[in-house]
Design a protein around this motif. Structure first.
Motif, PDB file in Angstrom:
ATOM      1  N   ASN A  68       0.812  -1.219   0.000  1.00  0.00           N
ATOM      2  CA  ASN A  68       0.000   0.000   0.000  1.00  0.00           C
ATOM      3  C   ASN A  68       0.845   1.268   0.000  1.00  0.00           C
ATOM      4  O   ASN A  68       2.057   1.227   0.212  1.00  0.00           O
ATOM      5  CB  ASN A  68      -0.922   0.022   1.221  1.00  0.00           C
ATOM      6  N   LEU A  71      -1.904   3.872   3.329  1.00  0.00           N
ATOM      7  CA  LEU A  71      -3.249   3.637   3.832  1.00  0.00           C
ATOM      8  C   LEU A  71      -3.713   2.250   3.389  1.00  0.00           C
ATOM      9  O   LEU A  71      -3.162   1.664   2.451  1.00  0.00           O
ATOM     10  CB  LEU A  71      -4.223   4.702   3.311  1.00  0.00           C
ATOM     11  N   ALA A  72      -4.767   1.748   4.028  1.00  0.00           N
ATOM     12  CA  ALA A  72      -5.243   0.406   3.724  1.00  0.00           C
ATOM     13  C   ALA A  72      -5.963   0.320   2.382  1.00  0.00           C
ATOM     14  O   ALA A  72      -6.175  -0.776   1.871  1.00  0.00           O
ATOM     15  CB  ALA A  72      -6.174  -0.080   4.834  1.00  0.00           C
ATOM     16  N   ASN A  73      -6.334   1.467   1.805  1.00  0.00           N
ATOM     17  CA  ASN A  73      -7.156   1.433   0.587  1.00  0.00           C
ATOM     18  C   ASN A  73      -6.456   1.999  -0.638  1.00  0.00           C
ATOM     19  O   ASN A  73      -7.111   2.467  -1.572  1.00  0.00           O
ATOM     20  CB  ASN A  73      -8.473   2.196   0.831  1.00  0.00           C
ATOM     21  N   ASN A  74      -5.116   1.990  -0.655  1.00  0.00           N
ATOM     22  CA  ASN A  74      -4.422   2.479  -1.846  1.00  0.00           C
ATOM     23  C   ASN A  74      -3.252   1.568  -2.195  1.00  0.00           C
ATOM     24  O   ASN A  74      -3.021   0.550  -1.536  1.00  0.00           O
ATOM     25  CB  ASN A  74      -3.980   3.939  -1.669  1.00  0.00           C
ATOM     26  N   ASN A 103      -0.764  -2.208   4.907  1.00  0.00           N
ATOM     27  CA  ASN A 103      -1.291  -1.299   5.921  1.00  0.00           C
ATOM     28  C   ASN A 103      -2.700  -1.750   6.306  1.00  0.00           C
ATOM     29  O   ASN A 103      -3.462  -2.228   5.467  1.00  0.00           O
ATOM     30  CB  ASN A 103      -1.340   0.123   5.394  1.00  0.00           C
ATOM     31  N   ALA A 105      -6.314  -0.875   8.863  1.00  0.00           N
ATOM     32  CA  ALA A 105      -7.072   0.187   9.532  1.00  0.00           C
ATOM     33  C   ALA A 105      -8.497  -0.307   9.741  1.00  0.00           C
ATOM     34  O   ALA A 105      -8.923  -1.302   9.144  1.00  0.00           O
ATOM     35  CB  ALA A 105      -7.079   1.460   8.694  1.00  0.00           C
ATOM     36  N   PRO A 107     -11.518   2.246   9.844  1.00  0.00           N
ATOM     37  CA  PRO A 107     -11.870   3.660   9.936  1.00  0.00           C
ATOM     38  C   PRO A 107     -13.330   3.962  10.235  1.00  0.00           C
ATOM     39  O   PRO A 107     -13.648   5.094  10.630  1.00  0.00           O
ATOM     40  CB  PRO A 107     -11.491   4.193   8.555  1.00  0.00           C
ATOM     41  N   GLY A 111     -13.878   6.417   6.863  1.00  0.00           N
ATOM     42  CA  GLY A 111     -13.370   5.804   5.645  1.00  0.00           C
ATOM     43  C   GLY A 111     -14.118   6.261   4.406  1.00  0.00           C
ATOM     44  O   GLY A 111     -15.259   6.756   4.467  1.00  0.00           O
ATOM     45  N   LYS A 151     -10.441  -5.372   2.355  1.00  0.00           N
ATOM     46  CA  LYS A 151      -9.120  -4.777   2.119  1.00  0.00           C
ATOM     47  C   LYS A 151      -8.092  -5.842   1.751  1.00  0.00           C
ATOM     48  O   LYS A 151      -7.237  -5.620   0.881  1.00  0.00           O
ATOM     49  CB  LYS A 151      -8.662  -3.990   3.340  1.00  0.00           C
ATOM     50  N   ASN A 177      -2.682   4.888  11.679  1.00  0.00           N
ATOM     51  CA  ASN A 177      -3.862   4.765  10.829  1.00  0.00           C
ATOM     52  C   ASN A 177      -5.132   4.853  11.673  1.00  0.00           C
ATOM     53  O   ASN A 177      -5.069   4.904  12.903  1.00  0.00           O
ATOM     54  CB  ASN A 177      -3.802   3.463  10.034  1.00  0.00           C
ATOM     55  N   SER A 178      -6.294   4.872  11.029  1.00  0.00           N
ATOM     56  CA  SER A 178      -7.564   5.094  11.712  1.00  0.00           C
ATOM     57  C   SER A 178      -8.109   3.795  12.293  1.00  0.00           C
ATOM     58  O   SER A 178      -8.168   2.771  11.604  1.00  0.00           O
ATOM     59  CB  SER A 178      -8.592   5.668  10.729  1.00  0.00           C
TER      60      SER A 178
END
Length: 274
Positions: A68, A71-74, A103, A105, A107, A111, A151, A177-178
């Protein structure tokens, strides 16, 4: 014997005893020589998006690459280049030459996306926390489990990793992270990730420090799929301290410390405890 007589030659028996004594002395000298130490196995390294465009470490025994971009979403924009770097690892430790880390998270409302069902990737997911819905305990453990599952699915399928089941995947668990204020929901999130990776036969492990792990996840019961996972412990400032951390308690009571990390010269180095 008078002074002007030559010395008598030794008898055959005397010559044999002298030869035997010389041979025994030679053996003792050989045994006394210290054994030559084998070559020292060096550390591995982990790299990710902060090292994009930089020269990477050389002669690493193993390489762990971040999937990543923080972040967990990229996605790490240098993933392909860094995977190629990791393939040149020399080996020689108990670690695979190439591994991945992601990564993590949980969120919730912060999120950009949040699940509302137990379906993801075109499949219905068996959820140990029940049904994730958009109306009941929306950010509780059931939907947190699905967020983690999703994720992990994305990391394996849309980030650019070929044959994701061939790698060990480390879950990077850090307070930067969140996270939910609920340690149960956070644990469920990570359990969802482990469940997806298990579905593709990929091993997983946990990267964190004791302080961060306790704050985010808390105690893990034996019933959790996190319980027996290996630990990768951060926080050492030198190789000597990293080696000592191999004797620290693992992050989960059923696991073992497999790796420790230290920082030197601007790079993350990793010592294999196995």
């Amino acid at each position: 014997m008078s002074a002007n007589h030559a010395a008598s030659p030794a008898s055959p028996a005397s010559r044999f005893r002298l030869a035997l004594a010389a041979a025994a002395a030679a053996v003792l000298m050989f045994v006394a020589q210290p054994a030559q130490a084998g070559p020292t196995v060096g550390p591995g390294n982990d790299v990710s998006w902060p090292q994009c465009g930089q020269a990477l470490p050389k002669n690493q025994t193993f390489g762990i690459v971040g999937v990543n971009n923080g972040l967990a979403n990229n996605t790490n924009p240098c993933l392909a280049t860094q995977l190629a770097w990791a393939r040149a690892s020399t080996g020689g430790t108990g670690q695979p030459k190439i591994a991945l880390y992601v990564n993590t998270a949980n969120p919730g409302a912060a999120g950009s996306w949040w699940p509302t069902s137990n379906t993801y990737g075109g499949a219905k997911v068996t959820n140990p926390y029940g049904e994730c819905t958009s109306t009941v305990d929306v950010y509780g453990p059931a939907c947190s489990y699905m967020y983690g599952y999703a994720k992990a699915y994305d990391d394996a399928n849309i980030r650019g990793v070929s044959d994701p089941g061939l790698y060990t995947w480390w879950l990077d668990v850090e307070t930067g992270n969140s996270w939910s204020p609920s340690t149960l929901a956070n644990r469920a999130d990570l359990e969802g990730m482990v469940a997806y990776f298990a579905s593709i036969k990929a091993p997983t492990g946990i990267y964190s420090t004791r302080t961060q792990w306790t704050q985010i996840v808390g105690a893990v019961p034996p019933s959790s799929n996190l319980y027996n996972l290996p630990s990768w412990l951060a926080g050492a400032s030198s190789l000597a301290l990293a080696k000592r951390k191999c004797a620290d308690a693992p992050l989960t009571a059923g696991g073992k410390v497999s790796l420790t990390q230290y920082v030197s010269g601007g790079f993350d180095y990793d010592h294999s405890c196995i």
